[in-house]
Design an enzyme around this catalytic site. Sequence first.
Site, PDB file in Angstrom:
ATOM      1  N   GLU A   1      -4.488   5.962  -0.992  1.00 25.24           N
ATOM      2  CA  GLU A   1      -3.698   6.516  -1.895  1.00 25.24           C
ATOM      3  C   GLU A   1      -3.427   5.713  -3.045  1.00 25.24           C
ATOM      4  O   GLU A   1      -3.503   6.324  -4.296  1.00 25.24           O
ATOM      5  CB  GLU A   1      -2.558   7.190  -1.285  1.00 25.24           C
ATOM      6  CG  GLU A   1      -1.957   8.100  -2.172  1.00 25.24           C
ATOM      7  CD  GLU A   1      -0.662   8.860  -1.866  1.00 25.24           C
ATOM      8  OE1 GLU A   1      -0.198   9.733  -2.382  1.00 25.24           O
ATOM      9  OE2 GLU A   1       0.161   8.398  -0.992  1.00 25.24           O
ATOM     10  N   GLY A   2      -2.987   4.534  -3.100  1.00 27.43           N
ATOM     11  CA  GLY A   2      -2.630   3.734  -4.125  1.00 27.43           C
ATOM     12  C   GLY A   2      -1.674   2.595  -3.748  1.00 27.43           C
ATOM     13  O   GLY A   2      -1.703   2.166  -2.533  1.00 27.43           O
TER      14      GLY A   2
ATOM     15  N   PRO B   1       0.574  -1.101   0.016  1.00 29.67           N
ATOM     16  CA  PRO B   1      -0.141   0.046   0.002  1.00 29.67           C
ATOM     17  C   PRO B   1       0.829   1.274  -0.046  1.00 29.67           C
ATOM     18  O   PRO B   1       2.034   1.325   0.688  1.00 29.67           O
ATOM     19  CB  PRO B   1      -0.939  -0.110   1.136  1.00 29.67           C
ATOM     20  CG  PRO B   1      -0.213  -0.873   2.211  1.00 29.67           C
ATOM     21  CD  PRO B   1       0.667  -2.114   1.304  1.00 29.67           C
ATOM     22  N   LYS B   2       0.298   2.273  -0.800  1.00 35.03           N
ATOM     23  CA  LYS B   2       1.173   3.695  -0.751  1.00 35.03           C
ATOM     24  C   LYS B   2       0.941   4.211   0.234  1.00 35.03           C
ATOM     25  O   LYS B   2      -0.319   4.736   0.568  1.00 35.03           O
ATOM     26  CB  LYS B   2       1.124   4.091  -2.114  1.00 35.03           C
ATOM     27  CG  LYS B   2       1.849   5.411  -2.383  1.00 35.03           C
ATOM     28  CD  LYS B   2       1.800   5.995  -3.721  1.00 35.03           C
ATOM     29  CE  LYS B   2       2.836   7.109  -3.985  1.00 35.03           C
ATOM     30  NZ  LYS B   2       2.815   8.049  -2.743  1.00 35.03           N
ATOM     31  N   VAL B   3       1.680   4.753   1.200  1.00 33.77           N
ATOM     32  CA  VAL B   3       1.212   5.570   2.565  1.00 33.77           C
ATOM     33  C   VAL B   3       1.239   6.924   1.904  1.00 33.77           C
ATOM     34  O   VAL B   3       2.175   7.481   1.498  1.00 33.77           O
ATOM     35  CB  VAL B   3       2.269   5.151   3.610  1.00 33.77           C
ATOM     36  CG1 VAL B   3       2.147   6.260   4.899  1.00 33.77           C
ATOM     37  CG2 VAL B   3       2.610   3.741   3.896  1.00 33.77           C
TER      38      VAL B   3
END
Length: 285
Positions: A167-168, A24-26
Amino acid sequence: MFISPMLLETAPGPFSHSNYLFEPKVDGHRLIYSQQSGNVRLYTRHNNDCTRQYPELRLPFDSDIILDGEVACTDPQTGINDFEGVMSRFSTRQHSKVQQFAKTLSATFAIFDILHYQGRDLRKFPLMERKAILHSLVLPSSNFGIVPYIEGAGEALYEQIEARGMEGVVGKRKDSQYVSKRSANWQKVINWSYAEVFITGYKKAEFGWLAAVPDLSGKLRPAGIIEHGASPKHKQAFRGVCQQLVTGEDKNHVYLEPRIRAKVKMRNWTKSGLLRTPVFEQFIV
């Protein structure tokens, strides 16, 4: 010791591949954590020292170490990363406010890579070996966490991220070495949001279109400035129409009748109702 971080390319969309792991993009800001001779320093990706802004992250590990990750804050209402919160933390310099924030808006260091440990430079190790070392660490406190990952199933992870409004996703080659530059071995897939806006003006000095959206009463309110995404053809088409719509100007802007509509993509809405990082997609006709 500061190490310039490895940067991400942008993938065209979610993907899965057995040679990649996916995280997961933090939603925070990049942080290089450096402990040398027991002394802890914190740096942004641009080598700005931000050690004093995060007293809860100045705790030492069992040995000298350099780590890469993101510093983030969590919105207590949603449980989702609060980008505006971490920006408030980063911009605060006054000691008393820093100490107060450390209690009321605590920061977390979300670690995804280890670059040096126990006197060894690990950057030429394959990513999976670095991950194994990283996961063997004893973390100093609950303000430190290791970003989880899965192997291969990037699209499935993206579906979960999208459903949660996060976020992504980041995809990284399992065998990638750590290089201090942008690399296609690490790719990001952003979970964009979309909005339709009215263009109500433009900047005089450099490119930027003023965006507005209707409020609850239907009256237009400012929503930010679009500075990215427009091609030369889009800009030319805009110039061909906008001169007929001018209603006034000031030192920095020319204002227009709200007749031009556009679709934009963005990271999210800010708490003050602005588009966060809007990118032009297309005109709406």
